[in-house]
Scaffold this motif. Sequence first.
Motif, mmCIF file in Angstrom:
data_model
loop_
_atom_site.group_PDB
_atom_site.id
_atom_site.type_symbol
_atom_site.label_atom_id
_atom_site.label_comp_id
_atom_site.label_asym_id
_atom_site.label_seq_id
_atom_site.Cartn_x
_atom_site.Cartn_y
_atom_site.Cartn_z
ATOM 1 N N LYS A 88 -9.648 0.805 3.613
ATOM 2 C CA LYS A 88 -8.631 -0.143 3.147
ATOM 3 C C LYS A 88 -9.032 -0.797 1.821
ATOM 4 N N ALA A 89 -10.334 -1.071 1.687
ATOM 5 C CA ALA A 89 -10.815 -1.690 0.449
ATOM 6 C C ALA A 89 -10.553 -0.771 -0.739
ATOM 7 N N LEU A 90 -10.882 0.523 -0.562
ATOM 8 C CA LEU A 90 -10.695 1.482 -1.652
ATOM 9 C C LEU A 90 -9.215 1.626 -2.007
ATOM 10 N N LYS A 91 -8.371 1.737 -0.979
ATOM 11 C CA LYS A 91 -6.931 1.882 -1.221
ATOM 12 C C LYS A 91 -6.370 0.657 -1.957
ATOM 13 N N THR A 92 -6.799 -0.522 -1.545
ATOM 14 C CA THR A 92 -6.250 -1.743 -2.134
ATOM 15 C C THR A 92 -6.798 -1.977 -3.542
ATOM 16 N N PHE A 93 -8.097 -1.671 -3.747
ATOM 17 C CA PHE A 93 -8.642 -1.778 -5.104
ATOM 18 C C PHE A 93 -7.937 -0.796 -6.054
ATOM 19 N N ARG A 94 -7.595 0.392 -5.522
ATOM 20 C CA ARG A 94 -6.868 1.358 -6.352
ATOM 21 C C ARG A 94 -5.497 0.820 -6.740
ATOM 22 N N GLN A 95 -4.823 0.175 -5.812
ATOM 23 C CA GLN A 95 -3.536 -0.425 -6.129
ATOM 24 C C GLN A 95 -3.695 -1.544 -7.158
ATOM 25 N N ALA A 96 -4.728 -2.358 -6.980
ATOM 26 C CA ALA A 96 -4.984 -3.438 -7.934
ATOM 27 C C ALA A 96 -5.275 -2.877 -9.320
ATOM 28 N N TYR A 97 -6.021 -1.777 -9.370
ATOM 29 C CA TYR A 97 -6.360 -1.161 -10.658
ATOM 30 C C TYR A 97 -5.131 -0.518 -11.295
#
Length: 544
Positions: free
Chosen positions: A466-475
């Motif tokens: 979830k962290a990776l998916k959400t950081f990708r969205q933030a980026y």
Amino acid sequence: MNPQLAKDTNVLIVDDQVLAKGYMKYSLEELGFSKITYVDKAQLALNKIRHEHFDLIVCSYNLKKDQDGYFLYEQLKHNNELPPSTAFIFVSADTTSDLVHSIVELQPDDFLAKPFTVNDLDKRLTRVLSRKKALRAVYRYMEKQQHAKALTEVENFLAEPKNSEFFPLALKTKGELMLACKQYQQAKEFYLAILNVQPFTWAQLGLVTAYLHLDDDDAAEKLVLRLAFKPDSQLAAYDLLSALQIKQHDFDAALECVVMATEISPRNIRRHKTAMDLSRITHDYETQFEAAKKIVKFAKNSIHDLPENYLNVARAGIDFAMTADDSETDKLIKQANEYVKQFKAAFPKAELHDQMKVINARLLYLQDEKENAKALLEQLDNHNWETESMEALLDKAKAFHELGFYEQSNDIIEHIEQRCKQDEQEGSLFLHYVQKEKVERSAIKQTPRELNNAAVGYYEHGDLDKALKTFRQAYTVMPKNPAIALNLLQSIATMAKEQEMPDNARQTIHNCIHTLENSPLTEEQVERYHKVRNYIEQQQASLP
């Protein structure tokens, strides 16, 4: 000066300095001019030009009483109120680099630096007026937008050896008319033939334009990159290069090109608007904010001075604040409010109440006053979208999305998209931006700050997926933010260490590194970055 040419020439002088006007009057009368009209304001000049034909306009660049000479000339060109047969000459005592670049870019018929002698004026006017007289028949067709007939006329002109003195200008005009007639292949062959004889800058720029229309992008790029290093073609080359990069959807490179051009010639409003559109597409919120502020600054006392310019600065400041650190948010809110105050002072009668409610709602949201923000949105008139500007509608869509009204937000964006297409803006940067917003806002519901906070929470609790998916969205929505890029890079490294390298990580790693290498970092960020990068490079080296 030919006495008959001077006698037949109807002259308009635009200058608000008494001494300069007196000296110009003396100089022109010495040269035999008698039909001379004087005005001291740009608006008075516009009124005269709209009701009377002038063969020559001599205009001070630095008018003080209302809009200056730059914007007078730009307005005349924009509204097609300056016939090609009319000679336009700027005069100025200021010869700074910015001013000279601005004048060169406008392409008047000549520029005369003060102080000048009667002899200087004689030489310049003789040359300019002789050219206009020689090509008068061509210009008459051009004034009527009859480009094919103008092209035939200029070819007849070039067939007469007696006109050889004016062949360079006639050849340049012929190339422009071929492009106007969409004869791109013929224009390419024409420009190549010219360049085989002499490397005229205008022929090289024309050839680039022909290449672009013929989709020969490689040839266009090679030539325009050479022209970008020449002072006399630099600005035109940057424009052509950015047009090529936009065509290829390389929006980051196009933005870099446009920003460099704005630094050389800062008064070009069109270019600042392009920078603003490109920065929105690339999510470069700081550049968007700066471009919006420059539009307000340089549009004052011109046809571009509009209420929405000020509101667009406030909107860009809010967009920037949505992605900024807490320490920057208050400062950006203050700046947004300052431009709202400037708008009210400059346009006290402007009735943009709904637009102000949307801006205030977004400002309240930034200050965690969500209920008050929602109350403002509930007061909006949502039945007259056709009468609202697309910038106002876009801001409304953002406000609805930020406050969780996703369906209303999507409906507005759909409406904007359809309006763009109906207005034949299929290839416009604004439409591209709207379509990108539509996709991103459909996939990403949270605001940038919410995304980053959620991702940090997932990471700290060990939920790496979830962290990776959400950081990708933030980026995705903050690709210029080094803190987000570093957090995403660290998440990839942690996942590779504890599980395996995530799918499609290579391009994401490359993008994050590019952001970090081109951003100012704190000492702590530098240390983290080098540790994470070294680990990722070791992991990539071990892959088959």
